[in-house]
Design a protein around this motif. Structure first.
Motif, short mmCIF file in Angstrom:
data_model
loop_
_atom_site.label_atom_id
_atom_site.label_comp_id
_atom_site.label_asym_id
_atom_site.label_seq_id
_atom_site.Cartn_x
_atom_site.Cartn_y
_atom_site.Cartn_z
N LYS A 33 0.84 -1.21 0.00
CA LYS A 33 0.00 0.00 0.00
C LYS A 33 0.86 1.26 0.00
O LYS A 33 0.62 2.19 -0.76
CB LYS A 33 -0.94 0.00 1.21
CG LYS A 33 -2.11 -0.97 1.03
CD LYS A 33 -3.02 -1.01 2.24
CE LYS A 33 -4.19 -1.97 1.97
NZ LYS A 33 -4.87 -2.36 3.23
N GLU A 46 0.02 0.21 -11.06
CA GLU A 46 -0.99 -0.75 -11.49
C GLU A 46 -0.65 -2.17 -11.00
O GLU A 46 -1.55 -2.91 -10.59
CB GLU A 46 -1.11 -0.72 -13.03
CG GLU A 46 -1.95 -1.83 -13.67
CD GLU A 46 -3.41 -1.88 -13.21
OE1 GLU A 46 -3.89 -0.92 -12.58
OE2 GLU A 46 -4.07 -2.92 -13.45
N ARG A 49 -1.62 -2.40 -7.48
CA ARG A 49 -3.08 -2.45 -7.38
C ARG A 49 -3.58 -3.88 -7.61
O ARG A 49 -4.41 -4.39 -6.87
CB ARG A 49 -3.72 -1.48 -8.40
CG ARG A 49 -5.21 -1.25 -8.18
CD ARG A 49 -5.91 -0.71 -9.41
NE ARG A 49 -5.83 -1.59 -10.58
CZ ARG A 49 -6.53 -2.72 -10.71
NH1 ARG A 49 -7.35 -3.12 -9.76
NH2 ARG A 49 -6.39 -3.46 -11.80
N GLN A 50 -3.01 -4.52 -8.64
CA GLN A 50 -3.41 -5.90 -8.95
C GLN A 50 -3.03 -6.86 -7.81
O GLN A 50 -3.80 -7.76 -7.48
CB GLN A 50 -2.74 -6.37 -10.24
CG GLN A 50 -3.32 -5.73 -11.49
CD GLN A 50 -2.70 -6.30 -12.77
OE1 GLN A 50 -2.15 -7.38 -12.78
NE2 GLN A 50 -2.80 -5.54 -13.85
N GLU A 53 -5.46 -6.43 -5.02
CA GLU A 53 -6.74 -7.02 -5.40
C GLU A 53 -6.65 -8.55 -5.32
O GLU A 53 -7.57 -9.23 -4.83
CB GLU A 53 -7.12 -6.60 -6.82
CG GLU A 53 -8.54 -6.99 -7.20
CD GLU A 53 -8.91 -6.65 -8.65
OE1 GLU A 53 -9.92 -7.20 -9.12
OE2 GLU A 53 -8.19 -5.87 -9.30
N ASN A 54 -5.52 -9.07 -5.77
CA ASN A 54 -5.29 -10.53 -5.72
C ASN A 54 -5.31 -11.02 -4.27
O ASN A 54 -5.87 -12.08 -3.98
CB ASN A 54 -3.94 -10.85 -6.37
CG ASN A 54 -3.72 -12.34 -6.52
OD1 ASN A 54 -4.41 -13.01 -7.28
ND2 ASN A 54 -2.75 -12.87 -5.77
N SER A 55 -4.73 -10.25 -3.39
CA SER A 55 -4.67 -10.62 -1.97
C SER A 55 -6.08 -10.66 -1.37
O SER A 55 -6.44 -11.60 -0.65
CB SER A 55 -3.77 -9.62 -1.25
OG SER A 55 -4.06 -9.53 0.11
N ASP A 56 -6.91 -9.67 -1.71
CA ASP A 56 -8.31 -9.66 -1.23
C ASP A 56 -9.07 -10.85 -1.78
O ASP A 56 -9.82 -11.51 -1.06
CB ASP A 56 -9.02 -8.36 -1.66
CG ASP A 56 -8.47 -7.14 -0.93
OD1 ASP A 56 -7.80 -7.32 0.11
OD2 ASP A 56 -8.69 -6.01 -1.40
N LEU A 57 -8.88 -11.10 -3.09
CA LEU A 57 -9.58 -12.21 -3.76
C LEU A 57 -9.22 -13.55 -3.15
O LEU A 57 -10.07 -14.42 -2.99
CB LEU A 57 -9.15 -12.25 -5.23
CG LEU A 57 -10.12 -11.70 -6.24
CD1 LEU A 57 -9.46 -11.68 -7.60
CD2 LEU A 57 -11.40 -12.53 -6.28
N GLU A 60 -11.05 -14.01 -0.01
CA GLU A 60 -12.49 -14.23 -0.26
C GLU A 60 -12.80 -15.61 -0.82
O GLU A 60 -13.72 -16.27 -0.38
CB GLU A 60 -12.98 -13.23 -1.32
CG GLU A 60 -13.50 -11.93 -0.80
CD GLU A 60 -13.66 -10.96 -1.98
OE1 GLU A 60 -14.31 -11.35 -2.97
OE2 GLU A 60 -13.11 -9.84 -1.90
N ALA B 128 -0.22 -13.08 -9.24
CA ALA B 128 -1.63 -12.65 -9.17
C ALA B 128 -2.51 -13.79 -9.69
O ALA B 128 -3.43 -13.59 -10.48
CB ALA B 128 -1.84 -11.37 -9.97
N LEU B 131 -6.41 -13.65 -9.18
CA LEU B 131 -7.00 -12.62 -10.04
C LEU B 131 -7.09 -13.11 -11.49
O LEU B 131 -8.12 -12.97 -12.15
CB LEU B 131 -6.13 -11.36 -9.95
CG LEU B 131 -6.60 -10.10 -10.66
CD1 LEU B 131 -7.93 -9.62 -10.08
CD2 LEU B 131 -5.56 -8.99 -10.50
#
Lengths: 279, 185
Positions: A33, A46, A49-50, A53-57, A60, B128, B131
């Motif tokens: 971050k 970017e 950011r990915q 997002e990958n870490s959150d996904l 989940e 990733a 993702l």
């Protein structure tokens, strides 16, 4: 003497393997971050950011952070007054690893060195033991991917090389590795000891928090300076440019032979997955 | 930096318009293949045997996915490091392979083969895997099942997000590291 049931070890290790592969350590997320804010290069921003997002996904969906769930590496501090009941501790850790990799839908990446035939269960776990005073067992688990491991090196320098020689070797290694090991990387450095101790120490160093400070101020200074130097390479996240090639340099020093100056450089990808448990 | 949406199989025209740094979304069918699978593909070619899929216009994704959990076509599926396949890539490009997907640098031989055969090398974000998995709608093993994660899978992808690292005109996205600045401190 304290007795710990083998089943307790099996279950803890299985859980560690699963959670290590699904949850990035807090210090890694925090650093992503901060670096996303600091980067001016759009490709670097970017990429962070990915990765976030990958870490959150991953949290989940339960899908592993990375398809390379690694070879499972364990560092164990075994209390001299602790004993395992039911089976040997090495066996219990391996059983736990097999269970975790199976139940967590994690990729099994171990294969025969010659035939390349997959062992099918990610075994054997790679385990390093230290005997320590007390009646507790502390276990660290690392999921260590092949891409970053392939970029790592052990080098036996003559003492005359000094820090200058070591520093040049480390910087050159990171530059040559470039985009291959999934930067931004962590660099674990083992200095001194002998051939195998330098390598083990370079890996152990990777278990430290990204933003910690080495207890020896001299070594802390070397770590900070080397980190700044490496980040001047401009490799950047995934090799796309930017100021964040490296997130941290972690050095572990041990006394060595009069004739030697061993160096091990263990590169860790940005997905620095590890967990620890005290039993 | 342009943005393209391409549908497989890829044509010469698809590849010729691309420049390193462009963003490409792939829709259609791509094939997975990494270390052990490549060795087998080339062994098959040596023996004059047919390959498990048609190389013409094809894209190979250097990936060994994690197992598919219940209710999903595939597990995590990010790229593996490409240089290990450099030995095999030129030969496959000469037979019509239009693109490879991975991460990290390629050898000069591979870059030359891409120029000669109008092919491109695409990068996906390493690490990733969760993702990238979301852009994969279907997966089935079509060859070398015994290789587990290294088996060749036919993937059905929708808007799979890629970056052009090497184009067919000699362009490259990866910059040379500034070694002088780093060594100077």
């Amino acid at each position: 003497m304290r007795t710990i049931k083998a089943q307790t070890i099996i279950d803890s290790v299985a859980q560690m393997c699963i959670s290590a592969n699904r949850e990035l350590p807090e210090d890694v997320v925090r650093t992503f971050k901060a670096r996303m804010e600091a980067e001016v290069n759009p490709a670097a921003k970017e990429t962070f950011r990915q990765l976030l997002e990958n870490s959150d996904l991953s949290k989940e969906t339960g899908l592993p952070l990375c398809q390379d769930c690694g070879l499972a590496v364990f560092f164990v501090e075994m209390g001299e007054d602790a004993r395992v009941e039911g089976m040997g501790i090495r066996h219990a850790i391996n059983e736990g690893m097999i269970k975790g990799y199976q139940e967590g839908y994690l990729r099994k990446s171990s294969c025969d060195a010659f035939t390349r035939k997959n062992t099918g269960d990610n075994s054997p776990a790679i385990i390093h033991f230290d005997l320590v005073p007390g009646d507790k067992i502390k276990i660290w688990m690392m999921a260590k991917g092949g891409g970053s491991e392939n970029m790592s090196r052990v080098m036996m320098f003559p003492p005359a090389a000094g820090w200058k020689g070591l520093r040049e070797f480390i910087i050159n290694r990171v530059a040559e590795a470039g985009p291959n090991p999934c930067p931004p990387i962590l660099v674990g450095v083992g200095i001194g000891g002998n051939f195998e101790l330098a390598a083990i120490n370079s890996k152990k160093a990777l278990l430290r928090e990204i933003d910690d400070t080495h207890p020896d101020p001299e070594v802390a200074k070397l770590e900070a300076e080397l980190l700044a130097s490496i980040n001047k390479l401009g490799v950047g996240p995934m090799g796309l440019g930017g100021d964040t090639t490296c997130l941290g340099v972690k050095i572990m020093v041990a006394p060595c032979h009069l004739a030697s100056l061993p160096l091990a450089v263990n590169i860790q990808c940005h997905s620095a997955r590890h967990k620890e448990v005290v039993l | 930096m342009a943005e393209y949406t391409l549908t497989t199989p890829l044509t010469d025209a698809d590849i010729e318009q691309l420049k390193s740094g462009d963003v490409v979304f792939i829709t259609g069918t791509i094939y997975t293949g990494r270390d052990a699978a490549h060795k087998r593909l080339v062994d098959s070619l040596d023996k004059g045997e047919a390959l498990p899929f048609d190389l013409k216009g094809a894209l190979i994704y250097y990936v060994g996915p994690s197992p598919a959990p219940p209710g999903r076509p595939i597990g995590s599926a990010g790229p593996t490091t490409s240089y290990r396949m450099d030995t095999y890539a030129p030969r496959l490009h000469a037979l019509g392979l239009k693109g490879t997907i991975g991460k990290g640098k390629r050898s000069q031989e591979v870059k030359d083969a891409m120029i000669a055969n109008k092919a491109a090398y695409f990068g996906a974000t390493g690490g990733a895997g969760a993702l990238l998995s979301l852009a994969i709608k279907g997966a089935k093993v079509i060859a070398y099942d015994d290789l587990g994660p290294e088996a060749i899978r036919e993937l059905t992808v929708e808007k799979f997000p890629l970056l052009v690292i090497n184009d067919c005109h000699g362009g490259e996205l990866y910059a040379k590291p500034n070694l002088e600045a780093a060594l100077a401190g």
